[in-house]
Design an enzyme around this catalytic site. Structure first.
Site, PDB file in Angstrom:
ATOM      1  N   ASP A 183       0.843  -1.204   0.000  1.00  0.00           N
ATOM      2  CA  ASP A 183       0.000   0.000   0.000  1.00  0.00           C
ATOM      3  C   ASP A 183       0.873   1.246   0.000  1.00  0.00           C
ATOM      4  OD1 ASP A 183      -1.887   1.935   0.311  1.00  0.00           O
ATOM      5  OD2 ASP A 183      -2.865   1.035   2.054  1.00  0.00           O
ATOM      6  N   HIS A 185      -0.477   4.351  -0.150  1.00  0.00           N
ATOM      7  CA  HIS A 185      -1.214   5.401   0.571  1.00  0.00           C
ATOM      8  C   HIS A 185      -1.128   6.757  -0.132  1.00  0.00           C
ATOM      9  CE1 HIS A 185      -2.839   5.778   4.901  1.00  0.00           C
ATOM     10  NE2 HIS A 185      -3.350   4.697   4.365  1.00  0.00           N
ATOM     11  N   GLU A 209      -1.015  -0.751  -4.237  1.00  0.00           N
ATOM     12  CA  GLU A 209      -2.236   0.017  -3.978  1.00  0.00           C
ATOM     13  C   GLU A 209      -1.977   1.518  -3.872  1.00  0.00           C
ATOM     14  OE1 GLU A 209      -4.417  -1.720  -0.769  1.00  0.00           O
ATOM     15  OE2 GLU A 209      -4.948   0.216   0.101  1.00  0.00           O
ATOM     16  N   GLU A 235      -9.992   3.162  -2.318  1.00  0.00           N
ATOM     17  CA  GLU A 235     -10.525   3.409  -0.976  1.00  0.00           C
ATOM     18  C   GLU A 235     -10.980   4.852  -0.798  1.00  0.00           C
ATOM     19  OE1 GLU A 235      -6.689   2.286   0.797  1.00  0.00           O
ATOM     20  OE2 GLU A 235      -6.940   4.010   2.108  1.00  0.00           O
ATOM     21  N   ASP A 257     -14.708   0.867  -0.507  1.00  0.00           N
ATOM     22  CA  ASP A 257     -14.894   0.599   0.918  1.00  0.00           C
ATOM     23  C   ASP A 257     -16.392   0.529   1.183  1.00  0.00           C
ATOM     24  OD1 ASP A 257     -13.171   1.531   3.839  1.00  0.00           O
ATOM     25  OD2 ASP A 257     -15.332   1.158   3.770  1.00  0.00           O
ATOM     26  N   HIS A 284     -11.796  -2.491   0.471  1.00  0.00           N
ATOM     27  CA  HIS A 284     -11.012  -1.857   1.531  1.00  0.00           C
ATOM     28  C   HIS A 284     -11.769  -2.014   2.844  1.00  0.00           C
ATOM     29  CE1 HIS A 284      -9.898   2.058   3.671  1.00  0.00           C
ATOM     30  NE2 HIS A 284      -8.714   1.552   3.411  1.00  0.00           N
TER      31      HIS A 284
HETATM   32 MG    MG Z   1      -4.894   1.647   1.409  1.00  0.00          MG
END
Ligand code: MG
Length: 381
Positions: A183, A185, A209, A235, A257, A284
């Site tokens: 991830d 982010h 991700e 997400e 999500d 997510h």
């Molecule tokens: Mg994430």
């Protein structure tokens, strides 16, 4: 049957639950939350509840239309998450009313178990190998880790090397045939991501991700074309309309999500949209038990489901964990890294209502950290 009462509960570690009760005494639960903005979503739920009170709870799609579009201004994390939690609760009520699990109402099961992954490492993990060994011992066949801490807009050679070293350590601990998802982010720019993705390719991540921020989604086509590894994102996307350009760009994995992207109704539709692009669904869910239960119901009904995130033992879970508010942990007893399909009605979980009410009296004020680069400027968390 009419909706009689809607309540919200602000519960540790950082969640918001909603409880919808009908005049027949049927109760549905949802998890309408934005991490770090739970109180704001709570206010949005209170506003949306004005419309739902007195309505037939089984008109889920009609309510979704009105709650999402009926206020003229629409979308965004707060409103979409408020709708998401209420939508989950209405599906829970529908399942309990019809005596069927939600996945049966979505067209029936397409699988008997759903693969889940576990988290390893916070942002500055010191004991990655030990954490991975523990998850492997617990039966998981896939883990997810953060790629990096605060990263310069154009990642330095040291920062890039540190990312590769951490994922290499994870690969070594996992062995060749278990999966690691990485991830980012949104901490990389597209230029940094292109370099990192190329260097990560020999480590065979399942997917990488959020290589870039959602507001840089227009750069995804180029990134997909340059990336030797499958890319995932979603997400921080809240609707089919927001997933469409990412899917058209060629992402491999869509990550809506259940508590942000309009709930079970919209995530099931996002799964169908992703299917038309040959993209897989990996919801997510660093959140609580209701969001996870909702995700698993979609997982059991969506043909293109890949893997489900779950938060047991995640670094965010201080003072309460995934099982803290459940009467029976069985739905989340993972065997060989999979959740097994049950036939309990609705979302398939039973909340410990007394524990939820007690926890709400304490509440929480969870906020994500604000990071700074070494020169004092703002850094993406
Ligand atoms: Mg994430």
């Amino acid at each position: 049957m009419k909706i009689d009462r809607i309540e919200t509960f602000l519960v540790p570690p950082r969640w918001l639950f909603c409880r919808v009760e009908t005049d027949d005494g049927v109760v549905g639960w949802g998890e309408p939350v934005v991490e770090g903005r739970a109180e704001v979503v709570r206010a949005a739920v209170d506003v949306l509840a004005e419309y739902l009170l007195g309505q037939d709870p089984l008109r889920i799609q009609d309510h979704w239309q009105v709650l999402t579009k009926g206020g003229f201004y629409r979308g965004g994390p707060v409103l979409s998450s408020a709708v998401a939690g209420l939508d989950q609760a209405l599906w829970d009520i529908a399942g309990k009313t019809y005596g069927a699990p939600v996945h049966a109402l979505l067209g029936g099961p397409v699988r008997d178990r759903a693969r889940v992954y576990a988290w390893v490492g916070g942002d500055e993990p010191t004991q990655l190998a030990e954490q991975i060994s523990a998850q492997v011992e617990a039966g998981f066949t896939a883990v997810k880790m953060n790629a990096a801490g605060a990263t310069s807009p154009l990642a330095t050679v040291a920062e890039t090397a540190a990312v590769v070293a951490r994922v290499s350590a994870a690969r070594e601990a996992l062995g060749p045939y278990r999966d690691v998802a990485v991830d980012c982010h949104g901490r990389f720019t597209a230029a940094s991501a292109r370099r990192v993705l190329t260097e990560l390719a020999p480590l065979h991540p399942l997917f990488v991700e959020e290589p870039v921020l959602p507001e840089h989604g227009h750069l995804l086509p180029g990134l997909v074309a340059a990336s030797p590894v499958p890319l995932a994102t979603g997400e921080r996307l809240y609707s089919r309309a927001e997933f469409l350009p990412a899917l058209a760009a060629g992402i491999a994995v869509a990550q809506p999500d259940l508590s942000h992207a309009g709930g079970i109704s919209e995530v099931h539709r996002i799964a169908s949209l992703a299917e038309t692009y040959g993209a897989q669904l990996a919801p997510h869910c660093p959140l609580g038990p209701i969001a996870l239960a909702a995700g698993l119901q979609v997982a059991f009904a969506a043909p293109n489901f890949l893997i489900q995130e779950q938060s047991r033992g995640i670094h965010y879970n201080k003072d309460a964990d995934l099982l803290s508010y459940l009467v029976d942990p069985e739905p989340f007893r993972f065997v060989d890294g999979h959740a097994h399909r049950g036939d309990a009605p609705g979302l398939g979980i039973t909340l410990d209502e007394a524990a939820v009410r007690a926890a709400d009296r304490t509440g929480h004020r969870w906020r994500n950290p604000v990071w700074r680069h070494a020169d004092g400027s703002f850094a993406e968390w």
